[in-house]
Motif scaffolding. Sequence first.
Motif, PDB file in Angstrom:
ATOM      1  N   ARG A 170     -11.228 -14.296   6.861  1.00  0.00           N
ATOM      2  CA  ARG A 170     -10.426 -13.183   6.352  1.00  0.00           C
ATOM      3  C   ARG A 170      -9.751 -13.680   5.078  1.00  0.00           C
ATOM      4  NH1 ARG A 170      -5.765 -10.829  10.231  1.00  0.00           N
ATOM      5  NH2 ARG A 170      -4.627 -12.638   9.519  1.00  0.00           N
ATOM      6  N   THR A 171      -8.551 -14.196   5.191  1.00  0.00           N
ATOM      7  CA  THR A 171      -7.915 -14.880   4.073  1.00  0.00           C
ATOM      8  C   THR A 171      -7.793 -16.354   4.455  1.00  0.00           C
ATOM      9  OG1 THR A 171      -5.847 -14.083   5.032  1.00  0.00           O
ATOM     10  CG2 THR A 171      -6.616 -12.973   3.063  1.00  0.00           C
ATOM     11  N   VAL A 226       1.293 -11.307  -3.790  1.00  0.00           N
ATOM     12  CA  VAL A 226       0.703 -11.538  -5.114  1.00  0.00           C
ATOM     13  C   VAL A 226       1.164 -10.549  -6.175  1.00  0.00           C
ATOM     14  CG1 VAL A 226      -1.368 -12.547  -4.051  1.00  0.00           C
ATOM     15  CG2 VAL A 226      -1.351 -10.109  -4.651  1.00  0.00           C
ATOM     16  N   MET A 273     -10.902  -5.541   4.617  1.00  0.00           N
ATOM     17  CA  MET A 273     -11.993  -6.370   4.122  1.00  0.00           C
ATOM     18  C   MET A 273     -13.085  -5.481   3.512  1.00  0.00           C
ATOM     19  SD  MET A 273     -10.117  -8.351   6.066  1.00  0.00           S
ATOM     20  CE  MET A 273     -10.375  -8.042   7.820  1.00  0.00           C
ATOM     21  N   ILE A 308       0.775 -16.497  -9.960  1.00  0.00           N
ATOM     22  CA  ILE A 308       1.694 -15.352 -10.086  1.00  0.00           C
ATOM     23  C   ILE A 308       3.044 -15.711  -9.441  1.00  0.00           C
ATOM     24  CG2 ILE A 308       2.020 -12.879  -9.645  1.00  0.00           C
ATOM     25  CD1 ILE A 308      -1.058 -12.635  -9.336  1.00  0.00           C
ATOM     26  N   GLU A 350      -2.814 -18.486  -0.769  1.00  0.00           N
ATOM     27  CA  GLU A 350      -4.167 -18.882  -0.370  1.00  0.00           C
ATOM     28  C   GLU A 350      -5.173 -18.881  -1.508  1.00  0.00           C
ATOM     29  OE1 GLU A 350      -6.215 -15.622  -1.016  1.00  0.00           O
ATOM     30  OE2 GLU A 350      -7.091 -16.175   0.922  1.00  0.00           O
ATOM     31  N   THR A 381      -3.591  -3.340  -3.112  1.00  0.00           N
ATOM     32  CA  THR A 381      -3.711  -4.463  -4.037  1.00  0.00           C
ATOM     33  C   THR A 381      -4.692  -5.486  -3.469  1.00  0.00           C
ATOM     34  OG1 THR A 381      -1.436  -4.185  -4.806  1.00  0.00           O
ATOM     35  CG2 THR A 381      -2.423  -6.364  -5.132  1.00  0.00           C
ATOM     36  N   VAL A 382      -5.532  -6.026  -4.321  1.00  0.00           N
ATOM     37  CA  VAL A 382      -6.410  -7.129  -3.925  1.00  0.00           C
ATOM     38  C   VAL A 382      -5.527  -8.359  -3.724  1.00  0.00           C
ATOM     39  CG1 VAL A 382      -8.305  -8.633  -4.629  1.00  0.00           C
ATOM     40  CG2 VAL A 382      -8.365  -6.185  -5.215  1.00  0.00           C
ATOM     41  N   VAL A 383      -5.520  -8.892  -2.496  1.00  0.00           N
ATOM     42  CA  VAL A 383      -4.691 -10.075  -2.236  1.00  0.00           C
ATOM     43  C   VAL A 383      -5.521 -11.343  -2.117  1.00  0.00           C
ATOM     44  CG1 VAL A 383      -2.782  -8.808  -1.179  1.00  0.00           C
ATOM     45  CG2 VAL A 383      -4.653  -9.661   0.280  1.00  0.00           C
ATOM     46  N   SER A 384      -6.848 -11.190  -1.961  1.00  0.00           N
ATOM     47  CA  SER A 384      -7.696 -12.373  -1.818  1.00  0.00           C
ATOM     48  C   SER A 384      -9.104 -12.018  -2.268  1.00  0.00           C
ATOM     49  CB  SER A 384      -7.705 -12.836  -0.351  1.00  0.00           C
ATOM     50  OG  SER A 384      -8.532 -13.962  -0.170  1.00  0.00           O
ATOM     51  N   LEU A 397       5.408  -0.904   4.965  1.00  0.00           N
ATOM     52  CA  LEU A 397       4.064  -1.326   4.573  1.00  0.00           C
ATOM     53  C   LEU A 397       4.089  -2.233   3.356  1.00  0.00           C
ATOM     54  CD1 LEU A 397       2.190   2.058   5.082  1.00  0.00           C
ATOM     55  CD2 LEU A 397       2.333   0.142   6.646  1.00  0.00           C
ATOM     56  N   TYR A 425       1.700 -14.127   4.562  1.00  0.00           N
ATOM     57  CA  TYR A 425       0.802 -13.203   3.888  1.00  0.00           C
ATOM     58  C   TYR A 425       0.787 -13.577   2.412  1.00  0.00           C
ATOM     59  CZ  TYR A 425      -1.701  -8.813   3.328  1.00  0.00           C
ATOM     60  OH  TYR A 425      -2.671  -7.883   3.101  1.00  0.00           O
ATOM     61  N   PRO A 426      -0.378 -13.442   1.754  1.00  0.00           N
ATOM     62  CA  PRO A 426      -0.406 -13.745   0.327  1.00  0.00           C
ATOM     63  C   PRO A 426       0.333 -12.673  -0.477  1.00  0.00           C
ATOM     64  CG  PRO A 426      -2.589 -13.008   1.078  1.00  0.00           C
ATOM     65  CD  PRO A 426      -1.709 -13.109   2.287  1.00  0.00           C
ATOM     66  N   LYS A 438       5.048  -8.521   6.104  1.00  0.00           N
ATOM     67  CA  LYS A 438       5.379  -7.760   4.912  1.00  0.00           C
ATOM     68  C   LYS A 438       6.786  -8.096   4.435  1.00  0.00           C
ATOM     69  CE  LYS A 438       1.596  -5.335   4.741  1.00  0.00           C
ATOM     70  NZ  LYS A 438       0.889  -4.631   3.686  1.00  0.00           N
ATOM     71  N   VAL A 445     -10.239  -8.874  -0.124  1.00  0.00           N
ATOM     72  CA  VAL A 445      -9.281  -8.487   0.909  1.00  0.00           C
ATOM     73  C   VAL A 445      -8.137  -7.752   0.219  1.00  0.00           C
ATOM     74  CG1 VAL A 445      -7.788  -9.269   2.787  1.00  0.00           C
ATOM     75  CG2 VAL A 445      -9.905 -10.516   2.283  1.00  0.00           C
ATOM     76  N   VAL A 446      -7.787  -6.588   0.755  1.00  0.00           N
ATOM     77  CA  VAL A 446      -6.705  -5.785   0.188  1.00  0.00           C
ATOM     78  C   VAL A 446      -5.547  -5.690   1.189  1.00  0.00           C
ATOM     79  CG1 VAL A 446      -8.262  -4.444  -1.286  1.00  0.00           C
ATOM     80  CG2 VAL A 446      -7.705  -3.591   1.008  1.00  0.00           C
ATOM     81  N   ASP A 447      -4.374  -5.285   0.672  1.00  0.00           N
ATOM     82  CA  ASP A 447      -3.163  -5.307   1.497  1.00  0.00           C
ATOM     83  C   ASP A 447      -2.955  -4.045   2.340  1.00  0.00           C
ATOM     84  OD1 ASP A 447      -2.512  -3.608  -0.561  1.00  0.00           O
ATOM     85  OD2 ASP A 447      -0.616  -4.567  -1.088  1.00  0.00           O
ATOM     86  N   GLY A 448      -4.034  -3.386   2.675  1.00  0.00           N
ATOM     87  CA  GLY A 448      -3.945  -2.265   3.603  1.00  0.00           C
ATOM     88  C   GLY A 448      -4.939  -2.446   4.726  1.00  0.00           C
ATOM     89  N   GLU A 481      -5.038 -18.070  -8.059  1.00  0.00           N
ATOM     90  CA  GLU A 481      -4.579 -16.894  -8.812  1.00  0.00           C
ATOM     91  C   GLU A 481      -3.238 -16.401  -8.250  1.00  0.00           C
ATOM     92  OE1 GLU A 481      -7.590 -17.110  -7.340  1.00  0.00           O
ATOM     93  OE2 GLU A 481      -8.877 -17.399  -9.096  1.00  0.00           O
ATOM     94  N   GLU A 495      -2.946  -5.787   8.715  1.00  0.00           N
ATOM     95  CA  GLU A 495      -2.438  -5.774   7.342  1.00  0.00           C
ATOM     96  C   GLU A 495      -3.495  -6.217   6.323  1.00  0.00           C
ATOM     97  OE1 GLU A 495       0.252  -4.298   7.157  1.00  0.00           O
ATOM     98  OE2 GLU A 495       1.657  -4.897   8.725  1.00  0.00           O
ATOM     99  N   HIS A 496      -4.727  -6.346   6.743  1.00  0.00           N
ATOM    100  CA  HIS A 496      -5.802  -6.801   5.872  1.00  0.00           C
ATOM    101  C   HIS A 496      -6.948  -5.787   5.918  1.00  0.00           C
ATOM    102  CE1 HIS A 496      -3.727 -10.534   7.078  1.00  0.00           C
ATOM    103  NE2 HIS A 496      -4.196 -11.115   6.003  1.00  0.00           N
ATOM    104  N   VAL A 546      -7.381 -11.196  -7.878  1.00  0.00           N
ATOM    105  CA  VAL A 546      -6.150 -11.109  -7.092  1.00  0.00           C
ATOM    106  C   VAL A 546      -5.102 -10.382  -7.932  1.00  0.00           C
ATOM    107  CG1 VAL A 546      -4.220 -12.480  -6.180  1.00  0.00           C
ATOM    108  CG2 VAL A 546      -6.590 -13.139  -5.668  1.00  0.00           C
ATOM    109  N   GLY A 547      -4.485  -9.377  -7.339  1.00  0.00           N
ATOM    110  CA  GLY A 547      -3.476  -8.596  -8.048  1.00  0.00           C
ATOM    111  C   GLY A 547      -3.983  -7.255  -8.555  1.00  0.00           C
ATOM    112  N   PRO A 569       0.822  -1.204   0.000  1.00  0.00           N
ATOM    113  CA  PRO A 569       0.000   0.000   0.000  1.00  0.00           C
ATOM    114  C   PRO A 569       0.856   1.255   0.000  1.00  0.00           C
ATOM    115  CG  PRO A 569       0.104  -0.929   2.206  1.00  0.00           C
ATOM    116  CD  PRO A 569       0.840  -1.877   1.308  1.00  0.00           C
TER     117      PRO A 569
END
Lengths: 367, 367
Positions: free
Chosen positions: B140-141, B87, A315, B116, B109, A260-263, B366, B84-85, B65, A271-274, B112, A312-313, A326-327, A10
């Motif tokens: 969550r994830t 990606v 939602m 990567i 997880e 970034t969308v991580v899940s 981060l 952590y995923p 991270k 789920v994003v990485d912030g 996709e 770190e997630h 994802v990504g 992020p």
Amino acid sequence: MQTIESLETPCILIDESVVLRNLDNMANCAARNQVKLRPHIKTHKIPEFALSQVAKGASGITAAKVGEAEIMAEHGIDDIFIAYPVVSPAKIKRVIALAEKIHVIVGVESIEGAKILSREAVNAGVTLSVRLEVDTGLARTGVAPDKAVELAKEIAALPGLDLSGIFTFKGAVFEGVGTLDLEAAGQEEGRIMVETADKLRAGGIAIRDVSVGSTPTAPYAAAVEGVTEIRPGTYIFYDRMLAVMGACSKEDWAARVRVTVVSVPAEDRLVVDGGSKTFATDVQPGQHPLHLKGFGEIIGHPDAVFEKMNEEHGMIRTSGPHGLHVGDILEIIPNHICPTINLHNEVYVTQEGVIRAVPVLARGKLA
Amino acid sequence: MQTIESLETPCILIDESVVLRNLDNMANCAARNQVKLRPHIKTHKIPEFALSQVAKGASGITAAKVGEAEIMAEHGIDDIFIAYPVVSPAKIKRVIALAEKIHVIVGVESIEGAKILSREAVNAGVTLSVRLEVDTGLARTGVAPDKAVELAKEIAALPGLDLSGIFTFKGAVFEGVGTLDLEAAGQEEGRIMVETADKLRAGGIAIRDVSVGSTPTAPYAAAVEGVTEIRPGTYIFYDRMLAVMGACSKEDWAARVRVTVVSVPAEDRLVVDGGSKTFATDVQPGQHPLHLKGFGEIIGHPDAVFEKMNEEHGMIRTSGPHGLHVGDILEIIPNHICPTINLHNEVYVTQEGVIRAVPVLARGKLA
């Protein structure tokens, strides 16, 4: 050259052309109302933005912490109001050292605090410029208007202090104890302050500066005859809270968080990485009086709800299938930008396609 | 020499003898249960504490991270699980670079995300060690246990990846969707993970590591036959939330925030110089299921309620006259220590009367 696509997430991305427009608009507002503009740097914490504010006519800046003031002075700001009751001898010594180099004013709001300031000033053989904080409704710090004359007289009688003004921060708008009518709130803030200044002058205290605060109320308080200075901070970037309040439009948003969308746990969830180390959590969803849905607005997905965060997630829930993968990258306007910036060591400033990393130098200057 | 009295506020003070005792106790718990200990460094973010954990028998560390892992590797940690995923191609390149120097495992997880990772590993001509995240209740994830075999087979079939284990974070305890019975929660976490590992092995995937998380559940999950690793983090300092949960006693609290009283608006109210830039606000008062009163416990004033924060102001209400004055120092145990540490550039560590400033080097990493 760094491109937006190459930024790791992020991160915070700041659109400099929007920043400069926001700075111009508030500077014009101050000029139109013939008041001084002394922006609070707690929002950006970045010396180059403070210098831009001064270049556009600000008479100086406001800081909350001595450490913030020190950083800003190192980078060329020469007039700083520390709008906070500085009551520790070690900190006051640092204020005195700073006041040997630049113009410094410091907040005071109790006779106990004023006596500590006075003692240190006398010991150092200097006179400190102070302003008395007046409570206009926040019930945080500041003397009640009906007790201001008595306290001001006591402070004015102390050696080593020059009581040159009064200041306030109108919290009622933010805190849900008052109105969301920004015009009424700003006018009330100005009226209380001008009345208080007049009472102090009648009591023999030469109040020069009548300083009011806050981005949402500043344009209205500035219009009250007798107000001499406004201290808005968040107007440099604005944020989701201020848009919901009606203090800005979405076009005024200058800072966004890229994630970034991580899940993709479901077609209506992401789920994003912030999380709470990337976005401030002080303005919670559903919080009175704004009843914000979620922790921020997702650009391009106005109905999506940023409903929960862990460290770190982040939602996010959408009203229907989001079609994201994802990504993928999302950009989010946080509820409250000031403590969000405070979580980041650097921000990325973009103008005309050029991106540069700018360190948030006054970040974490807690003392 | 720096003394406690000379520390400027707000600041975090850490009692090293309590830290070392906490580290010993968890190391003993892992040894007793014959599981590996891989502490999560998100709590302290300080290399020297990670090195202490390894010196006391931890088999490696956990990070959230890539940037945290890089800092820890620079300071001598040679076995890191990034739970952590990861990606984004740029981040995966950094993971691959790190894996050339030390042992690195990374979380996965989704198919996709795995694709990567696989693509980047193949491009670099390396094999990345990965663990599959399993959702044991946090939502969550992580893959649902009943879908783990299918996903694991797909991941195991990808080139460039070595699927060596599974991991989880038991959030039900924290999130209020489950129980506050830590023993039952830990046992369930362990049971789900061991069952999942057995199903994966029956499916032909050689799962070696069965890794469970979290300070409150680790001691109970560790006792489940088949669990091979625990990843607690907060146990180094503990915090108010964990004490209320029953996961520690107040004697285990190793980190406190020192603040100064800057205003005394009433005999039952105080304002201190630490607000939401000093204390995390993610665990709010009244939050389910702990129903914590306020944002922290004030040492020596257990009935006082830390009821509100602005960015630089903390508002405390006491049940009767507090007898405190402007300039007095208070010490506060925050609700949640991990994101609180994350707000501070340095902490102060004290042992046997000696105080030293220690930079929080992995703070704000981060990305």
